[in-house]
Structure formats: structure tokens, C-alpha cells
Scaffold this motif. Structure first.
Motif, PDB file in Angstrom:
ATOM      1  N   MET A   1     -15.240  -1.194 -30.310  1.00 41.25           N
ATOM      2  CA  MET A   1     -14.742  -2.421 -30.588  1.00 41.25           C
ATOM      3  C   MET A   1     -14.332  -2.811 -31.919  1.00 41.25           C
ATOM      4  O   MET A   1     -13.346  -3.384 -32.365  1.00 41.25           O
ATOM      5  N   LEU A   2     -15.301  -2.638 -32.970  1.00 38.00           N
ATOM      6  CA  LEU A   2     -14.944  -3.040 -34.394  1.00 38.00           C
ATOM      7  C   LEU A   2     -15.513  -1.780 -35.188  1.00 38.00           C
ATOM      8  O   LEU A   2     -16.505  -1.319 -34.772  1.00 38.00           O
ATOM      9  N   ASP A   3     -14.708  -1.529 -36.127  1.00 41.85           N
ATOM     10  CA  ASP A   3     -15.424  -0.553 -37.188  1.00 41.85           C
ATOM     11  C   ASP A   3     -16.102  -0.987 -38.188  1.00 41.85           C
ATOM     12  O   ASP A   3     -16.544  -2.270 -38.157  1.00 41.85           O
ATOM     13  N   ASP A   4     -16.569  -0.365 -39.112  1.00 39.07           N
ATOM     14  CA  ASP A   4     -17.592  -0.748 -39.942  1.00 39.07           C
ATOM     15  C   ASP A   4     -17.126  -1.831 -40.880  1.00 39.07           C
ATOM     16  O   ASP A   4     -17.771  -2.708 -41.715  1.00 39.07           O
TER      17      ASP A   4
ATOM     18  N   HIS B   1     -14.167  -2.028 -19.815  1.00 38.41           N
ATOM     19  CA  HIS B   1     -13.788  -3.608 -19.894  1.00 38.41           C
ATOM     20  C   HIS B   1     -13.796  -3.829 -21.671  1.00 38.41           C
ATOM     21  O   HIS B   1     -12.817  -4.400 -22.193  1.00 38.41           O
ATOM     22  N   ASN B   2     -14.799  -3.174 -22.383  1.00 40.84           N
ATOM     23  CA  ASN B   2     -14.509  -3.279 -23.664  1.00 40.84           C
ATOM     24  C   ASN B   2     -13.363  -2.757 -24.504  1.00 40.84           C
ATOM     25  O   ASN B   2     -12.892  -3.114 -25.208  1.00 40.84           O
TER      26      ASN B   2
ATOM     27  N   GLN C   1     -18.610 -11.364 -32.793  1.00 43.59           N
ATOM     28  CA  GLN C   1     -17.523 -11.294 -34.053  1.00 43.59           C
ATOM     29  C   GLN C   1     -16.246 -11.166 -33.530  1.00 43.59           C
ATOM     30  O   GLN C   1     -15.312 -12.218 -34.080  1.00 43.59           O
ATOM     31  N   LEU C   2     -15.823 -10.589 -32.328  1.00 43.37           N
ATOM     32  CA  LEU C   2     -14.687 -10.898 -31.705  1.00 43.37           C
ATOM     33  C   LEU C   2     -14.414 -12.329 -31.378  1.00 43.37           C
ATOM     34  O   LEU C   2     -13.202 -12.869 -31.507  1.00 43.37           O
TER      35      LEU C   2
END
Length: 323
Positions: free
Chosen positions: A95-98, A178-179, A214-215
Motif C-alpha cells: 500500500m505504501l513504500d518506506d 481489496h488492498n 496513513q492513507l
């Protein structure tokens, strides 16, 4: 017919040769939520062409690999010890990188899988679980098999328009596809509401909470709702925050789901996706009696949605059963 135990152990040299012959990918990272829930990041030796979020691929390990302690006893038929067992898994994503940037499935060079350890079969007349007791013995650097093709029709498709609502309902690791869909929608600047709802037994069974938080901070059109059925506030009526067991079906019928989502969930502008426990999905094969407690399919149809195979516009329902 009873199975005959394959009692001739393979040598280390034989095992090495079998791994060399069958395995084509490496685990590059394993992220454990707890002893029975993990995210496996796996890099294939050869890169896959771009694929569609929501699709799946098989993972495989040889029957010669060790199994976790406490797993149901397994009998291997003669000749099976040198075979590879494979199971299909929907592809998730980080979903998110570092750096906090969106990390959609086709923007990274590995595949992420969200897996629950199954130690026992759900019936005494079924064979012992074959793959996950072996997978949970593997760590970063270990090798395994990934199937040759990523496939599946449980995808967003071109019919979801930028301003329409997408409602994703899942249970447990059914959140995985879903992610991948959520990240793809956000990466493509989807303007409509994206509502990702997951039902689990306990809060500890939620592996992506930080990423979802975070999203939601970065994208006001996105909302993640996680509900539980076995935590203290679900079971103890004296708990100061008692809510009872929270099932997606009951939340939908009562209107509480729309309230929590801050969206009317109108069939005229909402696409629905269902993935996970068949009891939540509620598919009833033709000729069988419907259950006493209906799943989401009949409840959604009653509310004006439809699951016709030839219709994919607003008000459509698509579903993927995990078992």
C-alpha cells in the motif's frame, strides 16, 4: 482408502536438487502480525508482466519441507514426499513504500501475500493442511515456487467511474485483494468514495492498520472500517465500550454501515466487492436451502444491487470466495 506413509526420508542432496528443480522465487521479507498471521514479500526470479489488482497466483512448497509444531499430523502417500503442493492466493500489496508513497502492485518488484496459518483441517475426514504449515517455517532468503501465471476475474474492471463509490467488504485475509484495489484506485486519482470494510475476530488480526490510517490522512475520499467479533467489547456486556459481535451483514441491514462510512451506499452510484468467508458472502448454490442467517448477497439484492454476470455498472456485486 487409507494413505500409506512414505517412510523413506530424502537425503539433503536430494532435497537440494528438488529445490533447484522446482523453486523459482525468493522470500525477501516476512512481516509477522502474530504467530498465525504474516505478510510474505516474494520476488520471482523472472519478473511478471503487469497484472490487475485483485488477481491471484499459486504458491508452492515441496512436501519435503518442515512443518510448524502443533500442526495436524500428516500422512504422505507413497511417492508424494518429493512432490510440490500448491495453493492459490490473492495478491495483496504494501500500500505504501518506506517513503510514504503509494505502492501499487505494478510499481514494486515483488509480490506480497497476506496469509493465515492453518494448523488443522475443519473436519476430521479431511486431509491435514499442506501448505501454510510449511510456509510458516520459511523466512527471508528461503526459496519457494510461484505459479507461471497471475490470473482471476475478481477485478475492478473499466466500469468503475472516477466519481462513483467503491464498497469493499472482506473478512480476515480476504482484505488482500481489496488492498491492491484501493491502492490502484488512489494511484489513478479516483475521486469517489472508497470504503474498505474488514471483519476479523480480534484487532490483532489486522495487519495493515498503520497503512490504512496513513492513507485516510492523505486521501479524504478513503475510509477503512475494521470491526471485530471476539474482542472483550464484543463479548462482555459489562465492558464500558460494549458493542456486541459486529458482523458486516448486521451493520449493513441496520444502516450502521452507511452511518460509519458517511455514505448512503446508493446502488445507483456504488460498486460492491465481497471477499472472504462464504457465510459473509452468502452465495447459495441453486437447489440448496438458504441459511438461517443470510450473507451479503441476498441482503444487497434486497437493497437494489444485482450480481448479474453481464452487468458491471453501478449497483453491481462481484465476489470471490476464499474457501
Amino acid at each position: 482408502m487409507s494413505e500409506t506413509i512414505d517412510s523413506v526420508p530424502l537425503t539433503a542432496e536430494q532435497i537440494g536438487g528438488l529445490r533447484e528443480k522446482h523453486y523459482n522465487a525468493t522470500i525477501i521479507e516476512r512481516i509477522d502480525s502474530h504467530a498465525e498471521l504474516s505478510r510474505f514479500r516474494i520476488r520471482p526470479d523472472k519478473a511478471f508482466p503487469d497484472f490487475v489488482p485483485g488477481q491471484y497466483v499459486t504458491l508452492g512448497l515441496g512436501n519435503w519441507e518442515p512443518r510448524v509444531a502443533g500442526a495436524q499430523a500428516e500422512n504422505l502417500a507413497v511417492g508424494k514426499q518429493s512432490k510440490v503442493v500448491q495453493r492459490a492466493y490473492s495478491i495483496s500489496c504494501p500500500m505504501l513504500d518506506d517513503a510514504g508513497n503509494l505502492a501499487a502492485v505494478n510499481s514494486i518488484d515483488y509480490l506480497e501475500f497476506y496469509v493465515t496459518l492453518v494448523r488443522q483441517s475443519d473436519s476430521p475426514d479431511k486431509a491435514a493442511p499442506a501448505l501454510t504449515p510449511r510456509l510458516f517455517c520459511q523466512n527471508a532468503g528461503d526459496r519457494l515456487l510461484i505459479g507461471k501465471r497471475i490470473v482471476g476475474h475478481y477485478t475492478l474492471g473499466p466500469s468503475v467511474k472516477p466519481d462513483e463509490t467503491v464498497l469493499l467488504l472482506g473478512t480476515g485475509t480476504g482484505e488482500a485483494p481489496h488492498n491492491a484495489m484501493v491502492t490502484e484506485l488512489l494511484a489513478n486519482n479516483h475521486r469517489g468514495r472508497i470504503l474498505n470494510v474488514t471483519c476479523v475476530r480480534n484487532r490483532k488480526d489486522l495487519a495493515y492498520t498503520t497503512q490504512h490510517d496513513q492513507l485516510m490522512q492523505a486521501f479524504p475520499q478513503y475510509r477503512y472500517l475494521a470491526v471485530t467479533t471476539r474482542d472483550p467489547e464484543n463479548l462482555d456486556s459489562n465492558h464500558p465500550h460494549y458493542v456486541g459481535k459486529q458482523y458486516i451483514q448486521e451493520l449493513f441491514v441496520s444502516g450502521r454501515l452507511a452511518e460509519l462510512a458517511d455514505d448512503p451506499l446508493d446502488p445507483k452510484r456504488t460498486h460492491v466487492f465481497l471477499c472472504g468467508n462464504p457465510a459473509m458472502i452468502g452465495y447459495v448454490p441453486p437447489g440448496t436451502e438458504p441459511p438461517v442467517n443470510p450473507g451479503m448477497l441476498p441482503l444487497l439484492k434486497h437493497a437494489g444491487f444485482q450480481d448479474a454476470h453481464d452487468y458491471h455498472g453501478p449497483g453491481s456485486i462481484r465476489f470471490e470466495k476464499y474457501w
